[in-house]
Each structure stands twice: as C-alpha cells, then as structure tokens.
Write a protein that holds these residues in place. Structure first.
Motif, PDB file in Angstrom:
ATOM      1  N   VAL A  10       0.586  -0.250   5.218  1.00  0.00           N
ATOM      2  CA  VAL A  10      -0.730  -0.532   4.634  1.00  0.00           C
ATOM      3  C   VAL A  10      -1.520   0.759   4.450  1.00  0.00           C
ATOM      4  O   VAL A  10      -2.061   1.041   3.366  1.00  0.00           O
ATOM      5  CB  VAL A  10      -1.504  -1.525   5.521  1.00  0.00           C
ATOM      6  CG1 VAL A  10      -2.966  -1.600   5.095  1.00  0.00           C
ATOM      7  CG2 VAL A  10      -0.860  -2.913   5.457  1.00  0.00           C
ATOM      8  N   ALA A  11      -1.579   1.563   5.490  1.00  0.00           N
ATOM      9  CA  ALA A  11      -2.344   2.814   5.427  1.00  0.00           C
ATOM     10  C   ALA A  11      -1.765   3.765   4.398  1.00  0.00           C
ATOM     11  O   ALA A  11      -2.499   4.454   3.670  1.00  0.00           O
ATOM     12  CB  ALA A  11      -2.377   3.476   6.804  1.00  0.00           C
ATOM     13  N   ASN A  12      -0.443   3.814   4.312  1.00  0.00           N
ATOM     14  CA  ASN A  12       0.209   4.737   3.388  1.00  0.00           C
ATOM     15  C   ASN A  12      -0.031   4.340   1.939  1.00  0.00           C
ATOM     16  O   ASN A  12      -0.330   5.193   1.089  1.00  0.00           O
ATOM     17  CB  ASN A  12       1.706   4.784   3.681  1.00  0.00           C
ATOM     18  CG  ASN A  12       2.394   5.935   2.985  1.00  0.00           C
ATOM     19  OD1 ASN A  12       1.904   7.056   2.976  1.00  0.00           O
ATOM     20  ND2 ASN A  12       3.548   5.663   2.396  1.00  0.00           N
ATOM     21  N   LEU A  13       0.069   3.034   1.628  1.00  0.00           N
ATOM     22  CA  LEU A  13      -0.161   2.605   0.247  1.00  0.00           C
ATOM     23  C   LEU A  13      -1.612   2.781  -0.156  1.00  0.00           C
ATOM     24  O   LEU A  13      -1.914   3.006  -1.335  1.00  0.00           O
ATOM     25  CB  LEU A  13       0.269   1.150   0.070  1.00  0.00           C
ATOM     26  CG  LEU A  13       1.779   0.894   0.043  1.00  0.00           C
ATOM     27  CD1 LEU A  13       2.064  -0.559  -0.308  1.00  0.00           C
ATOM     28  CD2 LEU A  13       2.500   1.819  -0.924  1.00  0.00           C
ATOM     29  N   ARG A  14      -2.515   2.689   0.787  1.00  0.00           N
ATOM     30  CA  ARG A  14      -3.928   2.917   0.453  1.00  0.00           C
ATOM     31  C   ARG A  14      -4.195   4.352   0.012  1.00  0.00           C
ATOM     32  O   ARG A  14      -5.252   4.636  -0.584  1.00  0.00           O
ATOM     33  CB  ARG A  14      -4.806   2.564   1.657  1.00  0.00           C
ATOM     34  CG  ARG A  14      -5.028   1.057   1.830  1.00  0.00           C
ATOM     35  CD  ARG A  14      -5.798   0.741   3.087  1.00  0.00           C
ATOM     36  NE  ARG A  14      -6.187  -0.676   3.138  1.00  0.00           N
ATOM     37  CZ  ARG A  14      -6.481  -1.333   4.237  1.00  0.00           C
ATOM     38  NH1 ARG A  14      -6.450  -0.702   5.417  1.00  0.00           N
ATOM     39  NH2 ARG A  14      -6.816  -2.604   4.200  1.00  0.00           N
ATOM     40  N   ARG A  15      -3.265   5.257   0.289  1.00  0.00           N
ATOM     41  CA  ARG A  15      -3.426   6.653  -0.122  1.00  0.00           C
ATOM     42  C   ARG A  15      -2.954   6.888  -1.552  1.00  0.00           C
ATOM     43  O   ARG A  15      -3.119   7.990  -2.077  1.00  0.00           O
ATOM     44  CB  ARG A  15      -2.660   7.566   0.834  1.00  0.00           C
ATOM     45  CG  ARG A  15      -3.177   7.520   2.256  1.00  0.00           C
ATOM     46  CD  ARG A  15      -2.574   8.574   3.161  1.00  0.00           C
ATOM     47  NE  ARG A  15      -1.208   8.322   3.534  1.00  0.00           N
ATOM     48  CZ  ARG A  15      -0.643   8.719   4.683  1.00  0.00           C
ATOM     49  NH1 ARG A  15      -1.376   9.395   5.571  1.00  0.00           N
ATOM     50  NH2 ARG A  15       0.614   8.472   4.952  1.00  0.00           N
ATOM     51  N   MET A  20      -4.963  -0.741  -4.662  1.00  0.00           N
ATOM     52  CA  MET A  20      -5.894  -1.863  -4.756  1.00  0.00           C
ATOM     53  C   MET A  20      -5.464  -2.952  -3.774  1.00  0.00           C
ATOM     54  O   MET A  20      -4.330  -2.952  -3.292  1.00  0.00           O
ATOM     55  CB  MET A  20      -5.929  -2.430  -6.181  1.00  0.00           C
ATOM     56  CG  MET A  20      -4.614  -3.023  -6.653  1.00  0.00           C
ATOM     57  SD  MET A  20      -4.675  -3.650  -8.361  1.00  0.00           S
ATOM     58  CE  MET A  20      -5.879  -4.969  -8.213  1.00  0.00           C
ATOM     59  N   GLU A  21      -6.380  -3.848  -3.449  1.00  0.00           N
ATOM     60  CA  GLU A  21      -6.075  -4.981  -2.587  1.00  0.00           C
ATOM     61  C   GLU A  21      -6.222  -6.270  -3.379  1.00  0.00           C
ATOM     62  O   GLU A  21      -7.194  -6.451  -4.111  1.00  0.00           O
ATOM     63  CB  GLU A  21      -6.982  -4.990  -1.354  1.00  0.00           C
ATOM     64  CG  GLU A  21      -6.722  -3.821  -0.421  1.00  0.00           C
ATOM     65  CD  GLU A  21      -7.353  -3.989   0.951  1.00  0.00           C
ATOM     66  OE1 GLU A  21      -7.611  -5.146   1.340  1.00  0.00           O
ATOM     67  OE2 GLU A  21      -7.577  -2.967   1.619  1.00  0.00           O
ATOM     68  N   VAL A  26      -1.875  -5.091  -0.122  1.00  0.00           N
ATOM     69  CA  VAL A  26      -2.252  -3.766  -0.622  1.00  0.00           C
ATOM     70  C   VAL A  26      -1.172  -3.336  -1.603  1.00  0.00           C
ATOM     71  O   VAL A  26       0.024  -3.418  -1.297  1.00  0.00           O
ATOM     72  CB  VAL A  26      -2.364  -2.740   0.521  1.00  0.00           C
ATOM     73  CG1 VAL A  26      -2.649  -1.349  -0.042  1.00  0.00           C
ATOM     74  CG2 VAL A  26      -3.461  -3.153   1.488  1.00  0.00           C
ATOM     75  N   VAL A  27      -1.587  -2.893  -2.778  1.00  0.00           N
ATOM     76  CA  VAL A  27      -0.652  -2.463  -3.816  1.00  0.00           C
ATOM     77  C   VAL A  27      -0.851  -0.969  -4.046  1.00  0.00           C
ATOM     78  O   VAL A  27      -1.972  -0.516  -4.308  1.00  0.00           O
ATOM     79  CB  VAL A  27      -0.869  -3.225  -5.137  1.00  0.00           C
ATOM     80  CG1 VAL A  27       0.316  -2.983  -6.064  1.00  0.00           C
ATOM     81  CG2 VAL A  27      -1.057  -4.710  -4.885  1.00  0.00           C
ATOM     82  N   GLY A  28       0.236  -0.201  -3.960  1.00  0.00           N
ATOM     83  CA  GLY A  28       0.145   1.241  -4.122  1.00  0.00           C
ATOM     84  C   GLY A  28       0.562   1.695  -5.496  1.00  0.00           C
ATOM     85  O   GLY A  28       1.660   2.208  -5.683  1.00  0.00           O
TER      86      GLY A  28
END
Length: 254
Positions: A10-15, A20-21, A26-28
């Motif tokens: 989750v944290a990695n894709l938010r970067r 977007m959520e 969470v979509v990276g």
C-alpha cells in the motif's frame, strides 16, 4: 518480527506518480508506461470490497486503457479474492515471499572472473542504460530496454532505494538489480538479473547481498523478495532469507 508486506505494498503504490484510491484499493498508476507489471492495484489491509467497489476499480484501469491487475498478500485481506473472482478475475500466479532481517544476512564470497569493483552503485547515465539493457536481456525480453526503464532505475536510486550492478569485463553490465525505498519498516528487493553469458558466477547473490545490506544501513528492519524457482530460492536462503508468506496475482483478461 512479522514483515507486513501488504502494508508495504500500500505504501509503495502510494508513491507512484499518479496513485489513487478506489473502493478500498490503492492503484499505482505510472503514466510513463502501460506495463501491467508497473500499473497495478493492491487492497488496503482488511478490505471487504463490494461488487460496486470492484466495478469502480475496473473502470479506473479501463479508462486508461490498462489491464485491471492486482498483487496482494491474501492473508491480510481475505475477502478480496472472492470479490475479484465474482467479477471475473483469474489468478495469474501465487508466489511465496522470503524475508531477511539484519542478524540473518550472510555476505557471499566474491564473484570470480570479473574486473573492476565487484558490486557498485551506478553514477552515470551510461551505467543506468547498461543496467536496464542487461536486465532486459536477463529476463529474455519480458520487457524491452527503454528510456522509461532507465528513468525508473534512476528514481529508485535517488529516492531512497538502491540500484547495484556488476560490470562486465568488456564493459557494460553483467548483472544487477534494485530495491525499493523502505516503507513501514521493510523494503522490496526485485528484478535481480544476470545476463546469460555471466551466470553461475555468483553475481546474483553478490548483488542481492549488497542491496540487502544497503537497506539495513538505511534503517530497514527487514527486506523481502519473491523468487522465480528452486535454484534462486536456494541462493536467497544461503544469504539469510527465509519464507514467511505468499502473494497472490490476479487480473481481468476480458
């Protein structure tokens, strides 16, 4: 210590550049590439998606001309797989992941027969280009060498992660790999590859150990990875990695 790879995912894709959520996912998204191995989603831990949530997730991919695809640890979101299957998603793969903690890391003997520094961090554009080309060759064209690939490697190195490589005797790169910047106490090591002409010289083990050590020096409490076969698993286990769980890959093909 239990490494929570789902919190990390989750944290990695938010970067990602266009994260977007949507409906508990969470979509990276990365506008620089259409690769499904870069553009994918993961659920928030404990997510219980409805049919409407999954439909919204699919639309987010379809609106961008991308294949809906997810990677996640099913034990941290057990309601997700049934919801995805009900929407027509199928399983691409199930991968076991291995974890190494600082006290377990065992540095390997040097890889013989190569000139120059055994393992180095890239410092020039030429070195980044050579690493990207070598990894493309190592993975037999699964992805083409590209300016976007070079840029991703550079961002990894510059944004708190690590890229390491071993030089080939005639110049260029014999093998290399990268590790993400740490998040929630852990980091993901991925894409370790060696060009066919340089295999069985300990290059993969040397690069893996160097990347792992670099993350521990930055304060990571663990590093995790997925392996591609029994041979690579044995290499990683000799370095101090041990199994801790599985990750599920699902996609909607139609």
């Amino acid at each position: 210590m239990s490494t929570n790879v789902q919190n990390f995912a989750v944290a990695n894709l938010r970067r990602r550049p266009a994260a977007m959520e949507v409906g508990g996912f969470v979509v990276g998204f990365d506008p620089a590439t259409s690769s499904p191995y870069v553009n994918y989603a993961t659920p928030l831990p404990g997510a219980e998606p409805t049919a409407a949530d999954v439909a919204a997730l699919v639309s987010a991919f379809r609106d961008r001309g991308l294949k809906p695809r997810l990677e996640f640890a099913p034990d941290r979101a057990p309601e997700v797989e049934p919801a995805l299957r009900a929407a027509g998603f199928g399983v691409e793969a199930v991968h076991e992941y291995l974890v190494c903690e600082p006290g377990a890391l065992s540095m390997p003997p040097s890889a013989g027969g190569l000139t120059g520094p055994l393992v180095a961090a890239p410092t020039t554009e030429q070195e980044y280009v050579a690493i990207d080309a070598a990894l493309s060759e190592a993975f037999e064209g699964e992805f083409a060498a590209s300016a976007e690939g070079v840029a991703r490697l550079r961002r990894t190195q510059e944004n708190g992660g690590a890229v390491r490589f071993v030089s080939a005797p005639e110049g260029g790169c014999a093998g290399g790999g990268s590790c993400s910047a740490p998040a929630v106490g852990t980091a993901e090591l991925a894409g370790i590859g060696t060009r066919p002409a340089f295999r069985r010289r300990g290059i993969g083990a040397a690069v893996t150990a160097a990347l792992t050590a670099a993350m521990f020096e930055q304060g990571a409490e663990s590093v995790w990875l997925e392996y591609s076969g029994d041979g690579s698993r044995r290499v990683y286990e000799r370095l101090g990695y041990s199994p801790q769980g599985t990750r599920l890959y699902m996609a909607l093909e139609a």
